[in-house]
Design a protein around this motif. Structure first.
Motif, PDB file in Angstrom:
ATOM      1  N   ILE A   9       0.817  -1.338  -0.118  1.00 31.50           N
ATOM      2  CA  ILE A   9      -0.019   0.046   0.016  1.00 31.50           C
ATOM      3  C   ILE A   9       0.708   1.226   0.088  1.00 31.50           C
ATOM      4  O   ILE A   9       0.546   2.126  -0.743  1.00 31.50           O
ATOM      5  N   PHE A  10       2.167   1.323   0.774  1.00 30.54           N
ATOM      6  CA  PHE A  10       2.705   2.620   0.827  1.00 30.54           C
ATOM      7  C   PHE A  10       3.669   2.635  -0.259  1.00 30.54           C
ATOM      8  O   PHE A  10       4.178   3.697  -0.544  1.00 30.54           O
ATOM      9  N   ALA A  11       3.755   1.524  -1.268  1.00 29.98           N
ATOM     10  CA  ALA A  11       4.268   1.767  -2.335  1.00 29.98           C
ATOM     11  C   ALA A  11       3.479   2.143  -3.289  1.00 29.98           C
ATOM     12  O   ALA A  11       3.970   2.349  -4.578  1.00 29.98           O
ATOM     13  N   SER A  12       2.239   2.681  -3.176  1.00 31.60           N
ATOM     14  CA  SER A  12       1.317   3.139  -4.328  1.00 31.60           C
ATOM     15  C   SER A  12       1.728   4.042  -5.172  1.00 31.60           C
ATOM     16  O   SER A  12       1.449   4.314  -6.391  1.00 31.60           O
ATOM     17  N   GLY A  13       2.430   4.985  -4.621  1.00 27.68           N
ATOM     18  CA  GLY A  13       2.975   6.078  -5.476  1.00 27.68           C
ATOM     19  C   GLY A  13       4.019   5.898  -6.316  1.00 27.68           C
ATOM     20  O   GLY A  13       4.110   6.521  -7.432  1.00 27.68           O
ATOM     21  N   LYS A  14       4.855   4.689  -6.028  1.00 29.80           N
ATOM     22  CA  LYS A  14       5.861   4.279  -6.983  1.00 29.80           C
ATOM     23  C   LYS A  14       5.185   3.361  -7.993  1.00 29.80           C
ATOM     24  O   LYS A  14       5.419   3.399  -9.198  1.00 29.80           O
ATOM     25  N   PHE A  15       3.985   2.607  -7.622  1.00 26.92           N
ATOM     26  CA  PHE A  15       3.293   1.883  -8.618  1.00 26.92           C
ATOM     27  C   PHE A  15       2.761   2.739  -9.572  1.00 26.92           C
ATOM     28  O   PHE A  15       2.828   2.362 -11.003  1.00 26.92           O
TER      29      PHE A  15
ATOM     30  N   GLY B 191      -7.037   1.539 -16.813  1.00 27.75           N
ATOM     31  CA  GLY B 191      -6.050   0.355 -16.572  1.00 27.75           C
ATOM     32  C   GLY B 191      -5.707  -0.178 -15.375  1.00 27.75           C
ATOM     33  O   GLY B 191      -6.451  -0.282 -14.330  1.00 27.75           O
ATOM     34  N   ALA B 192      -4.373  -0.713 -15.390  1.00 24.68           N
ATOM     35  CA  ALA B 192      -3.709  -1.201 -13.868  1.00 24.68           C
ATOM     36  C   ALA B 192      -3.953  -0.389 -12.972  1.00 24.68           C
ATOM     37  O   ALA B 192      -4.094  -0.710 -11.888  1.00 24.68           O
ATOM     38  N   ASP B 193      -3.591   1.055 -13.270  1.00 21.54           N
ATOM     39  CA  ASP B 193      -3.586   2.187 -12.031  1.00 21.54           C
ATOM     40  C   ASP B 193      -5.072   2.104 -11.421  1.00 21.54           C
ATOM     41  O   ASP B 193      -5.161   2.283 -10.122  1.00 21.54           O
ATOM     42  N   LEU B 194      -5.941   2.180 -12.279  1.00 20.58           N
ATOM     43  CA  LEU B 194      -7.406   2.274 -11.813  1.00 20.58           C
ATOM     44  C   LEU B 194      -7.775   1.047 -11.013  1.00 20.58           C
ATOM     45  O   LEU B 194      -8.348   0.906  -9.800  1.00 20.58           O
ATOM     46  N   VAL B 195      -7.316  -0.358 -11.351  1.00 24.69           N
ATOM     47  CA  VAL B 195      -7.603  -1.483 -10.701  1.00 24.69           C
ATOM     48  C   VAL B 195      -7.023  -1.512  -9.414  1.00 24.69           C
ATOM     49  O   VAL B 195      -7.447  -1.736  -8.451  1.00 24.69           O
ATOM     50  N   TRP B 196      -5.622  -0.894  -9.329  1.00 23.29           N
ATOM     51  CA  TRP B 196      -4.768  -0.772  -8.189  1.00 23.29           C
ATOM     52  C   TRP B 196      -5.463  -0.058  -7.157  1.00 23.29           C
ATOM     53  O   TRP B 196      -5.578  -0.351  -6.043  1.00 23.29           O
ATOM     54  N   LEU B 197      -5.824   1.176  -7.687  1.00 23.09           N
ATOM     55  CA  LEU B 197      -6.293   2.079  -6.467  1.00 23.09           C
ATOM     56  C   LEU B 197      -7.730   1.809  -6.209  1.00 23.09           C
ATOM     57  O   LEU B 197      -8.131   2.438  -5.010  1.00 23.09           O
ATOM     58  N   LEU B 198      -8.419   1.096  -6.599  1.00 20.27           N
ATOM     59  CA  LEU B 198      -9.747   0.574  -6.428  1.00 20.27           C
ATOM     60  C   LEU B 198      -9.852  -0.542  -5.381  1.00 20.27           C
ATOM     61  O   LEU B 198     -10.548  -0.793  -4.582  1.00 20.27           O
ATOM     62  N   SER B 199      -8.315  -1.385  -5.351  1.00 20.14           N
ATOM     63  CA  SER B 199      -8.071  -2.256  -4.379  1.00 20.14           C
ATOM     64  C   SER B 199      -7.467  -1.864  -3.334  1.00 20.14           C
ATOM     65  O   SER B 199      -7.575  -2.744  -2.145  1.00 20.14           O
ATOM     66  N   ILE B 200      -6.851  -0.900  -3.085  1.00 18.24           N
ATOM     67  CA  ILE B 200      -6.026  -0.671  -1.908  1.00 18.24           C
ATOM     68  C   ILE B 200      -6.964  -0.449  -0.773  1.00 18.24           C
ATOM     69  O   ILE B 200      -6.617  -0.593   0.467  1.00 18.24           O
ATOM     70  N   GLY B 201      -8.077   0.186  -0.907  1.00 14.67           N
ATOM     71  CA  GLY B 201      -8.993   0.438   0.348  1.00 14.67           C
ATOM     72  C   GLY B 201      -9.471  -1.012   0.912  1.00 14.67           C
ATOM     73  O   GLY B 201      -9.143  -1.202   2.218  1.00 14.67           O
ATOM     74  N   PRO B 202      -9.922  -1.946   0.245  1.00 15.02           N
ATOM     75  CA  PRO B 202     -10.246  -3.388   0.893  1.00 15.02           C
ATOM     76  C   PRO B 202      -8.702  -3.672   1.119  1.00 15.02           C
ATOM     77  O   PRO B 202      -8.981  -4.577   2.348  1.00 15.02           O
ATOM     78  N   LEU B 203      -7.839  -3.761   0.588  1.00 15.18           N
ATOM     79  CA  LEU B 203      -6.703  -4.278   0.944  1.00 15.18           C
ATOM     80  C   LEU B 203      -6.356  -3.803   2.287  1.00 15.18           C
ATOM     81  O   LEU B 203      -5.560  -4.735   3.118  1.00 15.18           O
ATOM     82  N   ALA B 204      -6.463  -2.455   2.368  1.00 13.10           N
ATOM     83  CA  ALA B 204      -6.010  -1.962   3.986  1.00 13.10           C
ATOM     84  C   ALA B 204      -7.030  -2.450   4.831  1.00 13.10           C
ATOM     85  O   ALA B 204      -6.263  -2.621   5.868  1.00 13.10           O
TER      86      ALA B 204
END
Length: 302
Positions: free
Chosen positions: A27-33, A215-228
């Protein structure tokens, strides 16, 4: 509990903690991703929005309304949300200007900040070993800062260092507020308030800084809330199976996890000074976590 059961309980706690550390490393690597295309404020907003939707739905499912989770200390929740949101923005932003594993190591000095706040505001006493652990942690952070400052891109790195240190201070303050809240509120109430308040706080800034996601950015950012939220659940399960003196030190696995992620995903190398600094932060944090916090007696405090 028998000796064998105790060993299995400890093993479960360690595994849950390692999973939590891995989740929050990602999650904290989101900015790099997602890179510079998406602002850190937007990333953090998406994280809290996703978590708020999930925890809100859970509250409605369990309680059929929000009245049962009303808090008597909303100001304390607000203080936790402000420090937590600000700290997370800093922690996610810092790796854009410096090595990810170094930013993570600096941010993990937040335990020292929380200790100092507890000493000043809660009148907790710190013995010589507490101070030795804190100084070890800070020495490791100083080595990392020195290593970053002497690199070629010193101007950019110094900005990253300032952001990382700010993230450590703010997240340390959040740990302090969580400490206060855990004795007064249920876990579901704590999780609900921080996520809803964060969404309210970040809605306007996120809208002003909003950039389209694809694309992948949207999927990742939609996932980090439930992941957290899953990461928080992992922490809860870990503490259900073992005491903090076992769980918290294992959480410093975030340092080697971030180093591995930096090498594999971001092609970052590690120098001897950086490794030494990270190990000192790790050693100081583990020692600090294993030391009991003591209070002055009531008479002494008065």
């Amino acid at each position: 509990m028998t000796g064998l059961e105790d060993k299995f309980s400890t093993l479960r706690a360690v595994l849950w903690t390692l999973l939590a550390a891995l989740v929050f490393t990602l999650i904290f690597a989101s900015g790099k991703f997602v890179g510079a295309e998406v602002d850190a404020v937007q990333i953090v907003f998406m994280r809290y929005l996703g978590a708020a939707v999930v925890i809100g739905a859970a509250v409605l499912w369990i309680h059929r309304g929000f009245a049962p989770v009303r808090s008597d200390v909303p100001g304390l929740h607000l203080a936790r949300a402000v420090s937590g949101v600000s700290g997370e923005i800093c922690i996610i932003s810092a790796p854009l200007f410096m090595a990810y594993e170094d930013a993570t190591s600096i941010s993990l000095t937040n335990g020292v900040i929380a200790m100092l706040l507890a000493i000043v505001l809660l009148k907790e006493r710190a013995g010589p070993m507490h101070w030795f652990a804190a100084m070890t942690c800070l020495l490791g952070a100083i080595l990392i800062v020195r290593s970053q400052a002497e690199s070629a891109a010193a101007g950019s790195n110094m900005l990253g260092i300032g952001i990382a240190v700010s993230g450590a201070v703010l997240s340390g303050a959040e740990l302090f507020f969580i400490k206060l809240l855990t004795g007064r509120e249920r876990p579901m109430v704590i999780m609900l308030y921080v996520n809803v308040l964060a969404v309210i706080m970040l809605a306007v800034p996120a809208l002003l800084l909003w950039r389209p996601m694809h694309g992948a950015d949207l999927v990742w950012l939609l996932s980090i809330g439930p992941l957290a939220l899953f990461g928080q659940y992992c922490w809860i399960r870990a503490f259900q199976n073992a005491d903090a003196v076992i769980v918290v030190p294992v959480g410093y696995a975030a340092i080697p996890f971030s180093a591995i992620l930096g090498i594999v995903a971001f092609h970052q190398g590690l120098g001897a000074v950086q490794v030494t600094g990270a190990m000192l932060v790790l050693a100081g944090g583990v020692l600090l976590a294993r030391l009991p916090a003591t209070r002055e007696t009531a008479a002494g405090a008065e």
